[in-house]
Design a protein around this motif. Structure first.
Motif, PDB file in Angstrom:
ATOM      1  N   ALA A 197      73.108  71.677  60.476  1.00  0.00           N
ATOM      2  CA  ALA A 197      72.729  72.921  59.790  1.00  0.00           C
ATOM      3  C   ALA A 197      72.498  72.661  58.311  1.00  0.00           C
ATOM      4  CB  ALA A 197      73.811  73.975  59.988  1.00  0.00           C
ATOM      5  N   MET A 198      73.316  71.793  57.724  1.00  0.00           N
ATOM      6  CA  MET A 198      73.138  71.459  56.314  1.00  0.00           C
ATOM      7  C   MET A 198      71.804  70.748  56.090  1.00  0.00           C
ATOM      8  SD  MET A 198      76.989  70.255  55.266  1.00  0.00           S
ATOM      9  CE  MET A 198      76.628  69.897  53.562  1.00  0.00           C
ATOM     10  N   LEU A 199      71.442  69.832  56.997  1.00  0.00           N
ATOM     11  CA  LEU A 199      70.167  69.124  56.868  1.00  0.00           C
ATOM     12  C   LEU A 199      69.008  70.100  56.948  1.00  0.00           C
ATOM     13  CD1 LEU A 199      68.583  66.477  56.625  1.00  0.00           C
ATOM     14  CD2 LEU A 199      68.655  66.325  59.134  1.00  0.00           C
ATOM     15  N   ARG A 200      69.054  71.005  57.917  1.00  0.00           N
ATOM     16  CA  ARG A 200      67.968  71.981  58.053  1.00  0.00           C
ATOM     17  C   ARG A 200      67.883  72.870  56.817  1.00  0.00           C
ATOM     18  NH1 ARG A 200      65.202  76.120  59.076  1.00  0.00           N
ATOM     19  NH2 ARG A 200      63.656  76.213  60.713  1.00  0.00           N
ATOM     20  N   LEU A 201      69.015  73.370  56.366  1.00  0.00           N
ATOM     21  CA  LEU A 201      69.032  74.229  55.182  1.00  0.00           C
ATOM     22  C   LEU A 201      68.532  73.464  53.957  1.00  0.00           C
ATOM     23  CD1 LEU A 201      69.693  76.894  53.800  1.00  0.00           C
ATOM     24  CD2 LEU A 201      72.071  76.092  53.596  1.00  0.00           C
ATOM     25  N   LEU A 202      68.943  72.222  53.817  1.00  0.00           N
ATOM     26  CA  LEU A 202      68.489  71.424  52.688  1.00  0.00           C
ATOM     27  C   LEU A 202      66.979  71.249  52.728  1.00  0.00           C
ATOM     28  CD1 LEU A 202      69.181  69.776  50.179  1.00  0.00           C
ATOM     29  CD2 LEU A 202      69.514  67.794  51.678  1.00  0.00           C
ATOM     30  N   ILE A 203      66.431  70.959  53.894  1.00  0.00           N
ATOM     31  CA  ILE A 203      64.976  70.792  54.016  1.00  0.00           C
ATOM     32  C   ILE A 203      64.262  72.087  53.664  1.00  0.00           C
ATOM     33  CG2 ILE A 203      63.107  70.417  55.682  1.00  0.00           C
ATOM     34  CD1 ILE A 203      64.938  68.207  56.908  1.00  0.00           C
ATOM     35  N   VAL A 204      64.748  73.202  54.162  1.00  0.00           N
ATOM     36  CA  VAL A 204      64.139  74.503  53.854  1.00  0.00           C
ATOM     37  C   VAL A 204      64.184  74.756  52.343  1.00  0.00           C
ATOM     38  CG1 VAL A 204      64.443  77.008  54.099  1.00  0.00           C
ATOM     39  CG2 VAL A 204      64.547  75.525  56.116  1.00  0.00           C
ATOM     40  N   ARG A 205      65.339  74.499  51.728  1.00  0.00           N
ATOM     41  CA  ARG A 205      65.482  74.747  50.290  1.00  0.00           C
ATOM     42  C   ARG A 205      64.603  73.821  49.456  1.00  0.00           C
ATOM     43  NH1 ARG A 205      69.964  77.033  47.772  1.00  0.00           N
ATOM     44  NH2 ARG A 205      68.700  76.632  45.936  1.00  0.00           N
ATOM     45  N   VAL A 206      64.566  72.523  49.804  1.00  0.00           N
ATOM     46  CA  VAL A 206      63.792  71.606  48.964  1.00  0.00           C
ATOM     47  C   VAL A 206      62.296  71.810  49.142  1.00  0.00           C
ATOM     48  CG1 VAL A 206      65.632  69.906  48.777  1.00  0.00           C
ATOM     49  CG2 VAL A 206      63.913  69.620  50.541  1.00  0.00           C
ATOM     50  N   VAL A 207      61.877  72.235  50.330  1.00  0.00           N
ATOM     51  CA  VAL A 207      60.460  72.540  50.514  1.00  0.00           C
ATOM     52  C   VAL A 207      60.072  73.720  49.626  1.00  0.00           C
ATOM     53  CG1 VAL A 207      58.828  73.531  52.178  1.00  0.00           C
ATOM     54  CG2 VAL A 207      60.129  71.485  52.775  1.00  0.00           C
ATOM     55  N   ALA A 208      60.907  74.745  49.613  1.00  0.00           N
ATOM     56  CA  ALA A 208      60.636  75.899  48.746  1.00  0.00           C
ATOM     57  C   ALA A 208      60.665  75.483  47.273  1.00  0.00           C
ATOM     58  CB  ALA A 208      61.652  77.006  49.006  1.00  0.00           C
ATOM     59  N   PRO A 234      65.502  57.995  32.932  1.00  0.00           N
ATOM     60  CA  PRO A 234      66.875  58.034  33.450  1.00  0.00           C
ATOM     61  C   PRO A 234      67.180  59.308  34.238  1.00  0.00           C
ATOM     62  CG  PRO A 234      66.869  58.215  31.043  1.00  0.00           C
ATOM     63  CD  PRO A 234      65.464  57.934  31.470  1.00  0.00           C
ATOM     64  N   VAL A 235      66.547  60.404  33.869  1.00  0.00           N
ATOM     65  CA  VAL A 235      66.772  61.658  34.599  1.00  0.00           C
ATOM     66  C   VAL A 235      66.175  61.549  35.999  1.00  0.00           C
ATOM     67  CG1 VAL A 235      66.284  64.137  34.653  1.00  0.00           C
ATOM     68  CG2 VAL A 235      66.872  63.021  32.493  1.00  0.00           C
ATOM     69  N   LEU A 236      64.944  61.057  36.102  1.00  0.00           N
ATOM     70  CA  LEU A 236      64.329  60.902  37.421  1.00  0.00           C
ATOM     71  C   LEU A 236      65.114  59.921  38.284  1.00  0.00           C
ATOM     72  CD1 LEU A 236      60.488  60.917  36.706  1.00  0.00           C
ATOM     73  CD2 LEU A 236      61.893  62.734  37.709  1.00  0.00           C
ATOM     74  N   GLU A 237      65.598  58.859  37.682  1.00  0.00           N
ATOM     75  CA  GLU A 237      66.393  57.894  38.451  1.00  0.00           C
ATOM     76  C   GLU A 237      67.683  58.539  38.955  1.00  0.00           C
ATOM     77  OE1 GLU A 237      68.482  53.526  37.928  1.00  0.00           O
ATOM     78  OE2 GLU A 237      66.792  54.051  36.637  1.00  0.00           O
ATOM     79  N   ARG A 238      68.362  59.280  38.089  1.00  0.00           N
ATOM     80  CA  ARG A 238      69.611  59.938  38.485  1.00  0.00           C
ATOM     81  C   ARG A 238      69.361  61.000  39.557  1.00  0.00           C
ATOM     82  NH1 ARG A 238      71.203  61.057  33.679  1.00  0.00           N
ATOM     83  NH2 ARG A 238      70.359  63.163  33.570  1.00  0.00           N
ATOM     84  N   VAL A 239      68.316  61.798  39.381  1.00  0.00           N
ATOM     85  CA  VAL A 239      67.986  62.835  40.358  1.00  0.00           C
ATOM     86  C   VAL A 239      67.647  62.201  41.710  1.00  0.00           C
ATOM     87  CG1 VAL A 239      66.180  64.512  40.949  1.00  0.00           C
ATOM     88  CG2 VAL A 239      67.328  64.639  38.734  1.00  0.00           C
ATOM     89  N   THR A 240      66.832  61.169  41.685  1.00  0.00           N
ATOM     90  CA  THR A 240      66.461  60.492  42.927  1.00  0.00           C
ATOM     91  C   THR A 240      67.693  59.908  43.607  1.00  0.00           C
ATOM     92  OG1 THR A 240      64.246  60.019  42.103  1.00  0.00           O
ATOM     93  CG2 THR A 240      65.045  58.635  43.908  1.00  0.00           C
ATOM     94  N   ASP A 241      68.544  59.220  42.848  1.00  0.00           N
ATOM     95  CA  ASP A 241      69.758  58.642  43.424  1.00  0.00           C
ATOM     96  C   ASP A 241      70.658  59.718  44.017  1.00  0.00           C
ATOM     97  OD1 ASP A 241      68.891  56.118  42.663  1.00  0.00           O
ATOM     98  OD2 ASP A 241      70.242  55.982  40.922  1.00  0.00           O
ATOM     99  N   THR A 242      70.827  60.824  43.305  1.00  0.00           N
ATOM    100  CA  THR A 242      71.678  61.915  43.782  1.00  0.00           C
ATOM    101  C   THR A 242      71.122  62.513  45.065  1.00  0.00           C
ATOM    102  OG1 THR A 242      72.399  62.433  41.538  1.00  0.00           O
ATOM    103  CG2 THR A 242      72.645  64.182  43.181  1.00  0.00           C
ATOM    104  N   ARG A 243      69.825  62.780  45.074  1.00  0.00           N
ATOM    105  CA  ARG A 243      69.204  63.366  46.263  1.00  0.00           C
ATOM    106  C   ARG A 243      69.282  62.424  47.453  1.00  0.00           C
ATOM    107  NH1 ARG A 243      63.769  65.844  43.344  1.00  0.00           N
ATOM    108  NH2 ARG A 243      64.792  67.626  42.326  1.00  0.00           N
ATOM    109  N   LEU A 244      68.954  61.158  47.235  1.00  0.00           N
ATOM    110  CA  LEU A 244      69.007  60.193  48.335  1.00  0.00           C
ATOM    111  C   LEU A 244      70.429  60.022  48.853  1.00  0.00           C
ATOM    112  CD1 LEU A 244      66.464  57.453  47.218  1.00  0.00           C
ATOM    113  CD2 LEU A 244      66.267  59.000  49.185  1.00  0.00           C
ATOM    114  N   ALA A 245      71.400  59.985  47.978  1.00  0.00           N
ATOM    115  CA  ALA A 245      72.794  59.855  48.408  1.00  0.00           C
ATOM    116  C   ALA A 245      73.224  61.053  49.255  1.00  0.00           C
ATOM    117  CB  ALA A 245      73.717  59.702  47.196  1.00  0.00           C
ATOM    118  N   ALA A 246      72.822  62.247  48.846  1.00  0.00           N
ATOM    119  CA  ALA A 246      73.188  63.449  49.603  1.00  0.00           C
ATOM    120  C   ALA A 246      72.566  63.437  50.991  1.00  0.00           C
ATOM    121  CB  ALA A 246      72.765  64.703  48.834  1.00  0.00           C
ATOM    122  N   VAL A 247      71.298  63.096  51.070  1.00  0.00           N
ATOM    123  CA  VAL A 247      70.620  63.090  52.373  1.00  0.00           C
ATOM    124  C   VAL A 247      71.130  61.934  53.230  1.00  0.00           C
ATOM    125  CG1 VAL A 247      68.383  63.013  53.545  1.00  0.00           C
ATOM    126  CG2 VAL A 247      68.619  64.267  51.393  1.00  0.00           C
TER     127      VAL A 247
END
Length: 194
Positions: free
Chosen positions: A88-99, A121-134
């Protein structure tokens, strides 16, 4: 109107300036963020900027932190707070990030300035955070760490591509509610298929 009855002007906050900077980035990229353009956007003098920030670079840092919070930190927090089941978290995350991708021209503009010293550095941190969460979600779904990371990278690549399409050729994406739901369900199925 006399001075006694005039409405006092609202003091501009650091957030007002950061939002103005994000608006200018969305419209014209990082180069559009000039002190003059910011003062005009906020509707005050340049001195107000210097009251809150040491200069343009400090304001950029604050604006980028605000963008990171809105598009990454808050989204991940909301998803964690809203669902307990990893599927459910994966589906919700996909719905939220698409929006988010469809409504965030700032992210695209920042990608175009990915090598700028304030942006990289911001893009690197954001990318790392997002990839780690997924990756964490795919791990919770039972995928081995390497497979979870590969799927997270595929999901993130799809997110970036979706954002490009949403801004460059939005007509190719499903818009009707039923079509959109079917599309997102298919994305979840493909990403989580064994």
């Amino acid at each position: 109107m006399t001075d006694a009855t005039a409405r006092p002007r609202r003091r501009r906050t650091p957030e007002d300036w950061a939002d103005a900077a994000l608006g200018l980035i969305a419209e014209g990229g990082l180069a559009a963020v000039t002190v003059d353009a910011l003062a005009a956007r906020v509707g005050t003098t340049k001195g107000s900027l210097y009251h809150h920030f040491a200069g343009r670079e400090a304001l950029l840092d604050a604006a980028l932190a605000r963008w990171e919070d809105r598009t990454t930190t808050a989204v991940l927090r909301d998803v964690r707070d809203a669902a307990f089941d990893p599927a459910a978290m994966l589906r919700l995350l996909i719905v939220r990030v698409v929006a988010t991708a469809e409504q965030d021209p700032v992210g695209l503009a920042l990608l175009a300035s990915a090598h700028h010293p304030a942006v990289a550095p911001v893009l690197e941190r954001v990318t790392d955070t997002r990839l780690a969460a997924v990756t964490g979600l795919f791990t919770e779904l039972g995928f081995a760490p390497d497979e979870a990371r590969s799927r997270a990278l595929l999901a993130y690549s799809a997110f970036l591509g979706h954002g490009q399409l949403a801004h460059s050729t939005p007509g190719v994406l499903p818009h009707a509610k039923e079509d959109r739901r079917a599309y997102l369900d298919q994305v979840v199925r493909l990403l989580s298929a064994r």
